[in-house]
Design an enzyme around this catalytic site. Structure first.
Site, PDB file in Angstrom:
ATOM      1  N   SER A  60      32.442  36.496  46.236  1.00  0.00           N
ATOM      2  CA  SER A  60      32.203  36.373  44.787  1.00  0.00           C
ATOM      3  C   SER A  60      31.846  34.965  44.328  1.00  0.00           C
ATOM      4  O   SER A  60      31.441  34.786  43.183  1.00  0.00           O
ATOM      5  CB  SER A  60      33.423  36.866  44.010  1.00  0.00           C
ATOM      6  OG  SER A  60      33.516  38.267  44.072  1.00  0.00           O
ATOM      7  N   LYS A  63      28.466  34.612  42.819  1.00  0.00           N
ATOM      8  CA  LYS A  63      28.190  35.003  41.436  1.00  0.00           C
ATOM      9  C   LYS A  63      27.901  33.806  40.533  1.00  0.00           C
ATOM     10  O   LYS A  63      27.171  33.927  39.548  1.00  0.00           O
ATOM     11  CB  LYS A  63      29.382  35.797  40.877  1.00  0.00           C
ATOM     12  CG  LYS A  63      29.656  37.086  41.634  1.00  0.00           C
ATOM     13  CD  LYS A  63      30.976  37.724  41.198  1.00  0.00           C
ATOM     14  CE  LYS A  63      31.285  38.975  42.009  1.00  0.00           C
ATOM     15  NZ  LYS A  63      32.584  39.569  41.650  1.00  0.00           N
ATOM     16  N   TYR A 181      23.165  42.878  46.174  1.00  0.00           N
ATOM     17  CA  TYR A 181      24.471  42.296  45.832  1.00  0.00           C
ATOM     18  C   TYR A 181      25.312  42.067  47.089  1.00  0.00           C
ATOM     19  O   TYR A 181      25.916  41.000  47.264  1.00  0.00           O
ATOM     20  CB  TYR A 181      25.192  43.222  44.857  1.00  0.00           C
ATOM     21  CG  TYR A 181      26.611  42.812  44.550  1.00  0.00           C
ATOM     22  CD1 TYR A 181      26.879  41.694  43.777  1.00  0.00           C
ATOM     23  CD2 TYR A 181      27.685  43.551  45.048  1.00  0.00           C
ATOM     24  CE1 TYR A 181      28.192  41.317  43.502  1.00  0.00           C
ATOM     25  CE2 TYR A 181      28.985  43.186  44.775  1.00  0.00           C
ATOM     26  CZ  TYR A 181      29.236  42.061  44.000  1.00  0.00           C
ATOM     27  OH  TYR A 181      30.527  41.685  43.743  1.00  0.00           O
ATOM     28  N   TYR A 232      39.285  35.966  38.461  1.00  0.00           N
ATOM     29  CA  TYR A 232      39.666  37.330  38.134  1.00  0.00           C
ATOM     30  C   TYR A 232      40.692  37.350  37.001  1.00  0.00           C
ATOM     31  O   TYR A 232      40.536  36.626  36.013  1.00  0.00           O
ATOM     32  CB  TYR A 232      40.159  38.057  39.394  1.00  0.00           C
ATOM     33  CG  TYR A 232      39.224  37.918  40.566  1.00  0.00           C
ATOM     34  CD1 TYR A 232      37.901  38.345  40.470  1.00  0.00           C
ATOM     35  CD2 TYR A 232      39.634  37.326  41.763  1.00  0.00           C
ATOM     36  CE1 TYR A 232      37.021  38.207  41.525  1.00  0.00           C
ATOM     37  CE2 TYR A 232      38.756  37.191  42.840  1.00  0.00           C
ATOM     38  CZ  TYR A 232      37.452  37.621  42.703  1.00  0.00           C
ATOM     39  OH  TYR A 232      36.594  37.468  43.750  1.00  0.00           O
ATOM     40  N   VAL A 250      36.880  36.756  47.772  1.00  0.00           N
ATOM     41  CA  VAL A 250      37.876  37.378  48.631  1.00  0.00           C
ATOM     42  C   VAL A 250      37.709  36.991  50.096  1.00  0.00           C
ATOM     43  O   VAL A 250      38.529  37.363  50.925  1.00  0.00           O
ATOM     44  CB  VAL A 250      37.893  38.917  48.479  1.00  0.00           C
ATOM     45  CG1 VAL A 250      38.308  39.310  47.073  1.00  0.00           C
ATOM     46  CG2 VAL A 250      36.560  39.521  48.870  1.00  0.00           C
TER      47      VAL A 250
END
Length: 296
Positions: A60, A63, A181, A232, A250
């Site tokens: 992530s 992103k 993705y 998160y 992660v």
């Protein structure tokens, strides 16, 4: 204290803990005791300790870079994704129904899928090219084992994308977007690579070659969303402990930005219950405590 002494001290003091991401088989085999830390200064010099040259799956963290690439073209992505903390797990479907297919922010999975869709076909390759240039490492690539493993366990991401598509918030074929993705999340980079690649946010939008990716306001906004949404549903705790814009993945990596000073990357695969590296957050907490560097 000099930066090299500082990173050496932190690496010696931090103890890896937590559990590796078991729901992606390729990540479940990662050494839970690994630890790396790298700090890149504005001139591109890197100070590292531990496993800071070992590549890992950025997950992530990607992103942040896809959002920056989307915003470098225009602000249109903000009509499709919000900028508020989610307070829910990163792969939750619940909020999408109540908010009519508009993800709460670009750093939960639904929001990142929209950003990837907004970038269009070939988004992962454009991201890879950007990261190769910014890191100075032309050998960066997608880890095929991680990509295959993750694609085979992408039912939740497909569900998120199909749900958003039902509200008209996807422009491309869902399976194509999910593959893009997964590829972007499966890029392998070291702490040193990521710290260098993140420097444009510490330089208020200026890339390593001196060209500008984002305006000052654009860089500020990416950093702001990182601070409020980058870890998160533990963003408040991260801001409380670390006091810097940050983004976790992660795979065990965490990047952080000290505007006007440096970019930092920590990697330790053991995660807490919310998906953030236990040792990574601890190391950043120690870094800001020892240096006094914070946005507060």
């Amino acid at each position: 204290m000099e930066l090299q002494q500082l990173v050496n001290r932190i690496a010696a003091e931090v103890t890896p803990g937590g559990e590796v991401a078991g729901y992606i088989p390729a990540l479940a085999r990662t050494d839970p005791h690994a630890f790396g830390l790298a700090v890149a200064t504005l001139d591109g010099e890197v100070f590292g300790a531990g496993d800071h040259l070992t590549p890992f799956s950025i997950q992530s963290i990607s992103k942040v870079f896809t959002l920056a690439l989307a915003l470098s073209r225009d602000d249109g992505v903000w009509s499709r994704v919000g900028r508020e903390p989610s307070g829910s797990p990163f792969n939750s479907l619940v909020q999408l129904e109540t908010e009519q297919g508009i993800p709460r922010n670009p750093f939960i999975n639904a929001g990142a899928l929209v950003v990837t869709d907004h970038l269009g076909l070939g988004a992962a390759d454009r991201l890879l090219g950007f990261l190769r240039r910014e890191s100075g490492n032309p050998a960066l690539d997608v880890d095929p084992e991680v990509a295959k493993s993750e694609l085979g366990h992408s039912d939740r991401n497909r569900a998120l994308a199909h749900f958003m598509s039902s509200y008209g918030n996807m422009r491309n074929d869902v399976d194509v977007v999910v593959r893009e993705y997964v590829r972007q999340c499966s890029i392998a980079m070291s702490c040193a690579d990521l710290a260098r690649a993140t420097l444009f946010l510490a330089r208020h939008g200026v890339r390593n070659d001196g060209t500008r990716l984002l305006g000052v306001s654009g860089a500020k906004r990416v950093n702001a969303v990182m601070l409020t949404c980058g870890t998160y549903d533990a963003a408040g705790q991260f801001a409380y402990r670390v006091g810097l814009p940050g983004k976790s993945g992660v795979g065990g990596g965490v990047i952080a930005v000290v505007p006007g000073r440096c970019a930092i990357c920590v990697w330790s695969p053991g995660l807490d219950a919310r998906g953030n590296s236990v040792a990574g957050v601890d190391a950043l907490d120690r870094f800001t405590t020892l240096t006094g560097w914070s946005v507060f």
